[in-house]
Design an enzyme around this catalytic site. Structure first.
Site, PDB file in Angstrom:
ATOM      1  N   CYS A 166      -7.328 -12.831   6.926  1.00 44.55           N
ATOM      2  CA  CYS A 166      -8.027 -11.720   7.595  1.00 44.55           C
ATOM      3  C   CYS A 166      -9.276 -12.207   8.309  1.00 44.55           C
ATOM      4  O   CYS A 166      -9.621 -11.719   9.375  1.00 44.55           O
ATOM      5  CB  CYS A 166      -8.372 -10.627   6.590  1.00 44.55           C
ATOM      6  SG  CYS A 166      -9.320 -11.223   5.181  1.00 44.55           S
ATOM      7  N   GLU A 196      -9.926  -2.659   3.082  1.00 41.07           N
ATOM      8  CA  GLU A 196     -10.211  -4.011   3.605  1.00 41.07           C
ATOM      9  C   GLU A 196      -9.107  -4.318   4.607  1.00 41.07           C
ATOM     10  O   GLU A 196      -7.976  -4.579   4.214  1.00 41.07           O
ATOM     11  CB  GLU A 196     -10.193  -5.050   2.473  1.00 41.07           C
ATOM     12  CG  GLU A 196     -11.100  -4.755   1.303  1.00 41.07           C
ATOM     13  CD  GLU A 196     -12.563  -4.863   1.638  1.00 41.07           C
ATOM     14  OE1 GLU A 196     -12.899  -5.550   2.614  1.00 41.07           O
ATOM     15  OE2 GLU A 196     -13.368  -4.240   0.937  1.00 41.07           O
TER      16      GLU A 196
HETATM   17  P1  NAD Z   1       0.433  -4.035   5.730  1.00 33.28           P
HETATM   18  O1  NAD Z   1      -0.569  -3.020   6.103  1.00 33.28           O
HETATM   19  O2  NAD Z   1       1.717  -4.073   6.453  1.00 33.28           O
HETATM   20  O3  NAD Z   1       0.826  -3.884   4.177  1.00 33.28           O
HETATM   21  C1  NAD Z   1      -0.152  -3.904   3.159  1.00 33.28           C
HETATM   22  C2  NAD Z   1       0.381  -3.156   1.961  1.00 33.28           C
HETATM   23  O4  NAD Z   1       0.562  -1.776   2.297  1.00 33.28           O
HETATM   24  C3  NAD Z   1       1.731  -3.646   1.441  1.00 33.28           C
HETATM   25  O5  NAD Z   1       1.691  -3.701   0.033  1.00 33.28           O
HETATM   26  C4  NAD Z   1       2.695  -2.550   1.910  1.00 33.28           C
HETATM   27  O6  NAD Z   1       3.807  -2.386   1.068  1.00 33.28           O
HETATM   28  C5  NAD Z   1       1.820  -1.328   1.842  1.00 33.28           C
HETATM   29  N1  NAD Z   1       2.254  -0.206   2.719  1.00 33.28           N
HETATM   30  C6  NAD Z   1       3.098  -0.234   3.755  1.00 33.28           C
HETATM   31  N2  NAD Z   1       3.185   0.996   4.325  1.00 33.28           N
HETATM   32  C7  NAD Z   1       2.378   1.807   3.624  1.00 33.28           C
HETATM   33  C8  NAD Z   1       2.018   3.183   3.736  1.00 33.28           C
HETATM   34  N3  NAD Z   1       2.519   3.968   4.688  1.00 33.28           N
HETATM   35  N4  NAD Z   1       1.138   3.691   2.858  1.00 33.28           N
HETATM   36  C9  NAD Z   1       0.603   2.908   1.896  1.00 33.28           C
HETATM   37  N5  NAD Z   1       0.887   1.588   1.751  1.00 33.28           N
HETATM   38  C10 NAD Z   1       1.776   1.047   2.603  1.00 33.28           C
HETATM   39  O7  NAD Z   1      -0.304  -5.438   5.801  1.00 33.28           O
HETATM   40  P2  NAD Z   1       0.317  -6.893   5.586  1.00 33.28           P
HETATM   41  O8  NAD Z   1       1.147  -7.263   6.757  1.00 33.28           O
HETATM   42  O9  NAD Z   1       0.915  -6.991   4.226  1.00 33.28           O
HETATM   43  O10 NAD Z   1      -1.012  -7.801   5.556  1.00 33.28           O
HETATM   44  C11 NAD Z   1      -1.625  -8.327   6.686  1.00 33.28           C
HETATM   45  C12 NAD Z   1      -2.848  -7.529   7.054  1.00 33.28           C
HETATM   46  O11 NAD Z   1      -3.763  -7.488   5.950  1.00 33.28           O
HETATM   47  C13 NAD Z   1      -3.606  -8.147   8.202  1.00 33.28           C
HETATM   48  O12 NAD Z   1      -3.999  -7.150   9.108  1.00 33.28           O
HETATM   49  C14 NAD Z   1      -4.837  -8.746   7.514  1.00 33.28           C
HETATM   50  O13 NAD Z   1      -5.953  -8.901   8.364  1.00 33.28           O
HETATM   51  C15 NAD Z   1      -5.079  -7.771   6.417  1.00 33.28           C
HETATM   52  N6  NAD Z   1      -5.915  -8.340   5.354  1.00 33.28           N
HETATM   53  C16 NAD Z   1      -7.220  -7.936   5.247  1.00 33.28           C
HETATM   54  C17 NAD Z   1      -8.047  -8.498   4.277  1.00 33.28           C
HETATM   55  C18 NAD Z   1      -9.515  -8.090   4.161  1.00 33.28           C
HETATM   56  O14 NAD Z   1     -10.148  -8.466   3.182  1.00 33.28           O
HETATM   57  N7  NAD Z   1     -10.070  -7.364   5.112  1.00 33.28           N
HETATM   58  C19 NAD Z   1      -7.528  -9.466   3.404  1.00 33.28           C
HETATM   59  C20 NAD Z   1      -6.192  -9.848   3.542  1.00 33.28           C
HETATM   60  C21 NAD Z   1      -5.383  -9.286   4.518  1.00 33.28           C
END
Ligand code: NAD
Length: 509
Positions: free
Chosen positions: A278, A244
């Site tokens: 999001c 997502e």
């Molecule tokens: P992010 O991708 O930076 O981090 C998300 C998670 O991934 C965190 O827990 C982080 O620790 C982990 N992570 C970081 N590097 C990683 C790696 N290399 N491998 C695996 N996991 C790793 O996102 P964010 O800044 O926390 O959140 C914002 C983003 O989330 C925005 O793009 C938003 O649109 C999206 N989002 C999408 C939905 C949806 O339902 N589509 C819902 C909420 C947020």
């Protein structure tokens, strides 16, 4: 590590970390970071506990989930207080998360048994009528959930509830920027008398990678760039993923729309949670005959918004200064390319990671604010000459999460919706598809893979299908295998081919 981290200091996730409120800088709490080397052991504990959890069956699990839903209802105020301290949200924004989760839990609790009921399937050809075919949904033992920071309750539990309902154990890794709320949610799970099939690990990339390596299914919510890395890592063990990801949701305003309604919706859809949603409205296309009226109504609404954390405010802080910096970069880029700010357009004065709610006009697709996810309180509005142009521009994006269409004629709006390349479209509303737990919520293109919710699929996605084929009677069951003569084998295969060709021969005429 602090939530309001110094951008120049590389964060460290060992030992204990302090999480600071991005609105005030006050300490919201401390967290013990998990050593990535310990994650496999936590997963092994879950794997052992999952067997008994699966054996409880849908009714037994529904009872536990019901007790948890009641706990969430009883502790709503405490959870929301912590949410505000950890994220700097306004009280109005913080108030949305727990009710959403209770709604989702209530839907799953009612539907677990039906969703997981084994299905009997008919034999496709008469000679197979001697077989009794059933399909069973068996949980994947450990589901790893990797969550972002924007909705610490919703992102932790939206998927966990479905996975637990399916009979899986859940290994949750919240964002390193908002680890505290998840600790409280776990306490609630255990206080409700639930077994230890929900566990928490805290950290950043390394811990996430260990979660992927130790899980049988990965549910990831976060940015598109990280989603691709998650998929790459999961490929090493052929672990399935559901992603997502980010969005750049368009809103289309047609000339027959209720303009006040569209303006109110655009402002709430763009500014809710300080734009850190999001499915927030990230760009608007307005047909030229109603453009001036729409822009005036939007600016009027935005000028009434109060910025601040907690009670009495509309939108709160951004999660930290790096998120403010992205918004600043998008607005500066737009201004350099000829856009105009009608209100806002800068970081709020005073302390805290606040950015003013901002309306941009004279924007186009050369600008970052129209093409990349901003995830901030900005509302760029573009004038278009026709609905067709609005559709073309809405689809001119690598993202495809959701969209909104405003028109006085819902059938016309539906026809427009079905030309948009995205996972969900709200007509004369924004974001409301999130409440519809019977419909899939997932992104197209780079916005995701798979879907959360979606009726029975929201539970079944955490299962593997197992087909069981049994003999109907003793007569005819079993065969001679290698003891068949070649003549008998040929006769049988000729008969099977003839039978299988009855349908295609008829349709081919
Ligand atoms: P992010 O991708 O930076 O981090 C998300 C998670 O991934 C965190 O827990 C982080 O620790 C982990 N992570 C970081 N590097 C990683 C790696 N290399 N491998 C695996 N996991 C790793 O996102 P964010 O800044 O926390 O959140 C914002 C983003 O989330 C925005 O793009 C938003 O649109 C999206 N989002 C999408 C939905 C949806 O339902 N589509 C819902 C909420 C947020």
């Amino acid at each position: 590590m602090t939530a309001t981290s110094d951008l120049d200091t590389p964060p460290s996730f060992t030992g204990t970390g302090t999480i600071k409120n991005p609105a005030t800088g006050a300490v919201a709490g401390t967290v013990r970071w998990t050593d990535p080397a310990d994650v496999a052991q936590v997963a092994a504990g879950l794997r052992a506990a999952q067997k008994e959890w699966e054996a409880r069956g849908p009714k037994g699990r529904a009872k536990v989930l019901s007790r948890y839903a009641v706990w969430l209802g009883q502790h709503r105020a405490e959870i929301e207080r912590l949410l505000i301290e950890e994220t700097g949200k306004s009280a109005a924004d913080a108030a949305q998360e727990v009710p959403l989760i209770i709604m989702i839990a209530s839907y799953y609790i009612k539907n677990i048994e039906k969703a997981l009921a084994p299905e009997t399937r008919p034999a496709a050809l008469p000679f197979l009528a001697i077989k009794k075919i059933s399909v069973h949904y068996r949980p994947r033992p450990v589901v790893g959930i990797i969550a972002p920071w924007n909705y610490p309750v919703a992102n932790a539990l939206m998927d966990a509830i479905g996975a637990l309902a399916a009979g899986c154990a859940v290994l949750l890794k919240p964002s390193e920027r908002t680890p505290l709320t998840a600790e409280l949610l776990l306490r609630g799970w255990l206080d409700s008398g639930a077994p230890e099939v929900l566990a928490l690990v805290q950290g950043a990339r390394e811990v996430s990678e260990a979660v992927i390596d130790s899980s049988d299914f990965v549910q990831f919510t976060g940015s598109c760039a990280t989603g691709a890395k998650v998929m790459e890592r999961a490929a090493r063990t052929l672990t399935p993923v559901s992603l997502e990801l980010g969005g750049k949701d368009p809103m289309l305003v047609l000339e027959d729309a209720d303009i006040d309604l569209a303006a109110h919706a655009a402002v709430w859809g763009a500014m809710f949670n300080a734009g850190q949603t999001c499915v927030s409205v990230e760009r608007v296309y307005v047909v030229e005959s109603v453009y001036d009226q729409f822009v005036a109504a939007v600016v009027d609404d935005v000028n009434k918004l109060k910025l601040g954390a907690g009670e009495g405010y509309h939108l709160g802080a951004m999660i930290d200064d790096s998120q403010v910096a992205v918004t600043e970069r998008h607005v500066a880029d737009a201004l350099a390319k000829g856009a105009k700010v009608l209100t806002g357009g800068k970081r709020a004065s005073g302390s805290g990671s606040f950015y003013e709610p901002t309306v941009l006009v004279d924007v186009d697709h050369t600008m970052l604010c129209m093409t990349e996810e901003t995830f901030g309180p900005t509302l760029p509005i573009m004038k278009v000459s026709s609905v067709d142009e609005a559709i073309r521009l809405a689809n001119d994006s690598p993202y495809g999460l959701s969209a909104a269409v405003f028109s006085g004629d819902p059938e016309r709006a539906k026809a427009v919706a079905l030309q948009l390349d995205c996972g969900a479209v709200n007509i004369n509303d924004v974001i409301s598809n999130l409440m519809c737990t019977t419909a899939p919520m997932g992104g197209w293109k780079t916005s995701g893979m798979g879907a959360r919710f979606g009726g029975a699929e929201g539970i079944r996605k955490f299962c593997r299908q197992e087909a069981v084929v049994a003999p109907r009677t003793k007569v005819g069951a079993g065969g001679n295998y290698y003891n068949n003569s070649l003549k008998a084998l040929k006769r049988m295969n000729t008969l099977m081919t003839k039978m299988a060709l009855i349908g295609p021969r008829r349709s081919a005429k």
